[in-house]
Design an enzyme around this catalytic site. Structure first.
Site, PDB file in Angstrom:
ATOM      1  N   CYS A  90      57.671  40.984  45.897  1.00 38.37           N
ATOM      2  CA  CYS A  90      56.482  41.929  45.240  1.00 38.37           C
ATOM      3  C   CYS A  90      57.642  43.420  45.762  1.00 38.37           C
ATOM      4  O   CYS A  90      56.621  44.680  44.943  1.00 38.37           O
ATOM      5  CB  CYS A  90      55.457  42.366  46.410  1.00 38.37           C
ATOM      6  N   HIS A 361      48.162  43.439  41.919  1.00 40.00           N
ATOM      7  CA  HIS A 361      48.516  43.612  42.004  1.00 40.00           C
ATOM      8  C   HIS A 361      49.839  42.560  41.142  1.00 40.00           C
ATOM      9  O   HIS A 361      49.916  41.411  41.814  1.00 40.00           O
ATOM     10  CB  HIS A 361      49.000  43.012  43.822  1.00 40.00           C
ATOM     11  N   CYS A 391      55.625  46.050  50.938  1.00 42.87           N
ATOM     12  CA  CYS A 391      56.196  44.905  51.478  1.00 42.87           C
ATOM     13  C   CYS A 391      56.617  43.564  50.281  1.00 42.87           C
ATOM     14  O   CYS A 391      55.664  43.609  49.626  1.00 42.87           O
ATOM     15  CB  CYS A 391      55.320  43.843  52.735  1.00 42.87           C
TER      16      CYS A 391
HETATM   17  C1  LIG Z   1      41.223  36.894  48.285  1.00 43.12           C
HETATM   18  C2  LIG Z   1      41.658  35.675  47.102  1.00 43.12           C
HETATM   19  C3  LIG Z   1      41.449  34.617  47.054  1.00 43.12           C
HETATM   20  C4  LIG Z   1      40.263  35.164  46.090  1.00 43.12           C
HETATM   21  O1  LIG Z   1      39.965  35.608  44.870  1.00 43.12           O
HETATM   22  P1  LIG Z   1      38.302  34.891  44.717  1.00 43.12           P
HETATM   23  O2  LIG Z   1      37.521  34.111  44.463  1.00 43.12           O
HETATM   24  O3  LIG Z   1      39.553  34.905  42.911  1.00 43.12           O
HETATM   25  O4  LIG Z   1      38.060  36.521  44.160  1.00 43.12           O
HETATM   26  P2  LIG Z   1      36.964  36.990  42.986  1.00 43.12           P
HETATM   27  O5  LIG Z   1      37.036  38.454  42.762  1.00 43.12           O
HETATM   28  O6  LIG Z   1      36.117  35.992  42.674  1.00 43.12           O
HETATM   29  O7  LIG Z   1      35.792  37.426  44.268  1.00 43.12           O
HETATM   30  C5  LIG Z   1      35.410  36.595  45.431  1.00 43.12           C
HETATM   31  C6  LIG Z   1      33.660  37.524  45.398  1.00 43.12           C
HETATM   32  O8  LIG Z   1      34.213  38.578  46.030  1.00 43.12           O
HETATM   33  C7  LIG Z   1      33.247  39.957  44.498  1.00 43.12           C
HETATM   34  N1  LIG Z   1      34.059  40.723  45.622  1.00 43.12           N
HETATM   35  C8  LIG Z   1      35.306  40.307  45.491  1.00 43.12           C
HETATM   36  N2  LIG Z   1      35.548  42.203  45.535  1.00 43.12           N
HETATM   37  C9  LIG Z   1      34.456  42.991  46.111  1.00 43.12           C
HETATM   38  C10 LIG Z   1      34.119  44.381  46.074  1.00 43.12           C
HETATM   39  N3  LIG Z   1      35.252  44.841  46.470  1.00 43.12           N
HETATM   40  N4  LIG Z   1      32.629  44.000  45.961  1.00 43.12           N
HETATM   41  C11 LIG Z   1      31.436  43.202  46.089  1.00 43.12           C
HETATM   42  N5  LIG Z   1      32.172  42.272  45.534  1.00 43.12           N
HETATM   43  C12 LIG Z   1      33.667  41.974  45.668  1.00 43.12           C
HETATM   44  C13 LIG Z   1      33.660  38.880  44.039  1.00 43.12           C
HETATM   45  O9  LIG Z   1      32.460  39.088  42.956  1.00 43.12           O
HETATM   46  C14 LIG Z   1      33.272  37.620  43.467  1.00 43.12           C
HETATM   47  O10 LIG Z   1      31.684  37.487  44.175  1.00 43.12           O
HETATM   48  P3  LIG Z   1      31.264  36.471  43.135  1.00 43.12           P
HETATM   49  O11 LIG Z   1      31.572  34.725  43.690  1.00 43.12           O
HETATM   50  O12 LIG Z   1      30.074  36.108  43.396  1.00 43.12           O
HETATM   51  O13 LIG Z   1      31.776  35.864  41.692  1.00 43.12           O
HETATM   52  C15 LIG Z   1      42.414  35.999  45.906  1.00 43.12           C
HETATM   53  O14 LIG Z   1      43.094  37.362  45.513  1.00 43.12           O
HETATM   54  C16 LIG Z   1      43.861  36.235  46.606  1.00 43.12           C
HETATM   55  O15 LIG Z   1      44.716  34.697  46.893  1.00 43.12           O
HETATM   56  N6  LIG Z   1      44.191  37.125  46.483  1.00 43.12           N
HETATM   57  C17 LIG Z   1      45.251  37.517  47.357  1.00 43.12           C
HETATM   58  C18 LIG Z   1      46.618  37.075  46.323  1.00 43.12           C
HETATM   59  C19 LIG Z   1      48.123  37.809  47.448  1.00 43.12           C
HETATM   60  O16 LIG Z   1      48.105  36.351  48.323  1.00 43.12           O
HETATM   61  N7  LIG Z   1      49.232  38.761  46.975  1.00 43.12           N
HETATM   62  C20 LIG Z   1      50.707  37.902  46.943  1.00 43.12           C
HETATM   63  C21 LIG Z   1      50.138  39.604  48.240  1.00 43.12           C
HETATM   64  S1  LIG Z   1      51.632  40.289  48.574  1.00 43.12           S
END
Ligand SMILES: CC(C)(COP(=O)(O)OP(=O)(O)OC[C@H]1O[C@@H](n2cnc3c(N)ncnc32)[C@H](O)[C@@H]1OP(=O)(O)O)[C@@H](O)C(=O)NCCC(=O)NCCS
Length: 404
Positions: A90, A361, A391
């Site tokens: 990253c 990201h 990170c």
């Molecule tokens: C966390 C993670 C699994 C979520 O993925 P996802 O399920 O596709 O996320 P979504 O965008 O569909 O959000 C899930 C729900 O939360 C809700 N939501 C997300 N952020 C929100 C916010 N800020 N406020 C309100 N609701 C929110 C979405 O609307 C969705 O609701 P729904 O199920 O009713 O549609 C994914 O983003 C992930 O793996 N992130 C980490 C990535 C990572 O590891 N990166 C490396 C880091 S260096």
């Protein structure tokens, strides 16, 4: 440090989009080309003066493994410009910028400029010789640590538990990320850093805005989301984690002398940087709490000297954990060999234009987004020093100090 300095002249990125949405059919090269072309056009830099291109990419393409060189060959840059592609997970964008910054004054003397450019789109298809059904499914990026098997999310969850980071604290960081990014979008600061992407093959769809930002999110909405990585006892949710994202970003760097002779007013200069690593078997995303003290020491500056701090938000739990370490005497004693904590992180100076939770990201591009935003905001506020950190997988941490 005067004429030997490396100037950040300008940066430009594509709008960032949730993976698998508007950029679904684009490659990393498509996205990189869009922002590099726009950067060259906006800065009116003479393409023949571009001496080197370095791209950061985390998920390499089997078709264009040296993305940097493909960008040179497809954007009207001089075909004689050498280029290479780097991967520091990253922090790949930061690595690209640091490599160009190291080369700028010396290898390129004072007559050339260089682009550090970073891109990320989802890896598309796995290479295969015999077609099986699962070969036709797009490969998702590896977000599990090869050495521990834990995903990034599970690692963030572990950090939250071991460091006592509450759900409320995480949600507050996420809320401020959206709030600050929304304000910086509303008043044009962030849109000024983005280009419009015309989506091939018809070029009828124009992507001109980030699509992950939630202007209307609230602490209540965030609090209502279920934990994802430990469904029973966890605190990391889709709301306080950075989402999987597609996008690209580019930064134009020049030696200070070249920038001045060409009449550019640099946004900022690179003062110092550092890379550090922690054991991934401990707390995976604590690299910044080691890299930041090193970068500050190399800059002969204190944390309190920083007018702005831009910390990559992989997870709110990781941001809070790193801040806790920087403010901790125990961390200073045990990890840094110092008697006093590094200092207080002023939350009012932190991620003032939002961060990766709100904006997304794209692994290879985030470092360039942060560098551009920090440099622009530092110039806007007439600040003197800015600090950024990222990170990365494998327990890596990157930090850079900018000055004006
Ligand atoms: C966390 C993670 C699994 C979520 O993925 P996802 O399920 O596709 O996320 P979504 O965008 O569909 O959000 C899930 C729900 O939360 C809700 N939501 C997300 N952020 C929100 C916010 N800020 N406020 C309100 N609701 C929110 C979405 O609307 C969705 O609701 P729904 O199920 O009713 O549609 C994914 O983003 C992930 O793996 N992130 C980490 C990535 C990572 O590891 N990166 C490396 C880091 S260096």
């Amino acid at each position: 440090m005067t004429n030997g300095r490396v100037a950040i002249v300008a940066g430009c990125r594509t709008p960032f989009a949730k993976s698998g949405t508007v950029y679904r059919d684009l490659t990393a090269l498509d996205l990189a080309k869009a922002c590099v072309r726009e950067l060259v056009e906006r800065t009116e830099v003479d393409p023949s003066a571009i001496g080197y291109v370095v791209m950061g990419q985390v998920i390499p393409s089997v078709k264009a493994p040296n993305l940097g060189r493909e960008v040179v060959l497809s954007t009207g840059l001089p075909k004689e410009s050498p280029a290479h592609t780097v991967n520091r997970a990253c922090a790949s964008a930061n690595e690209a910028i640091a490599e160009v910054a190291s080369a700028c004054p010396a290898r390129m003397a004072e007559a050339t400029s260089a682009i550090a450019s970073l891109a990320e789109a989802q890896a598309r298809f796995t290479a295969f010789s015999r077609v099986r059904l699962r070969d036709l499914v797009p490969e998702t990026p590896a977000i599990a640590e090869p050495s521990t098997g834990l995903t990034m999310g599970q690692s963030a969850e572990k950090m939250a538990k071991e460091n006592g980071i509450t759900r409320e604290e995480q949600d507050r960081i996420a809320f401020l990320s959206h709030k600050n990014a929304a304000a910086a979008t509303e008043d044009g600061r962030l849109p000024a850093e983005t280009c419009t992407v015309l989506v091939p093959p018809c070029y009828e769809v124009a992507v001109s805005a980030d699509n992950l930002l939630r202007k209307d999110t609230s602490m209540e909405a965030l609090a209502a989301l279920p934990p994802v990585f430990d469904r029973k006892y966890g605190t990391v949710t889709a709301g306080n984690a950075s989402p999987l994202t597609d996008g690209a970003a580019a930064v134009l760097l020049m030696s200070e002398a070249k920038a001045k002779s060409e009449g550019y007013e640099p946004l900022a200069y690179v003062r110092s940087w550092a890379v550090a690593a922690v054991d991934p078997g401990g707390q995976l995303l604590m690299g910044p709490a080691l890299a930041i003290p090193q970068a500050l020491e190399r800059a002969s500056l204190q944390l309190s000297d920083m007018d702005l701090i831009d910390m990559h938000e992989a997870f709110a739990a990781q941001v809070a954990s790193n801040i806790q370490a920087l403010e901790s005497e125990t961390w200073a004693r045990e990890k840094l060999g110092r008697s006093r904590a590094l200092g207080k992180v002023d939350r009012d100076r932190l991620n003032v234009c939002g961060g990766s939770i709100a904006l997304g990201h794209p692994f290879g591009a985030t470092g360039a987004r942060i560098t551009t935003t920090l440099a622009n905001e530092l110039a806007r506020r007439k600040g003197k020093f800015g600090l950024l950190s990222v990170c990365a997988q494998g327990g890596l941490g990157f930090a850079m100090v900018l000055e004006r």
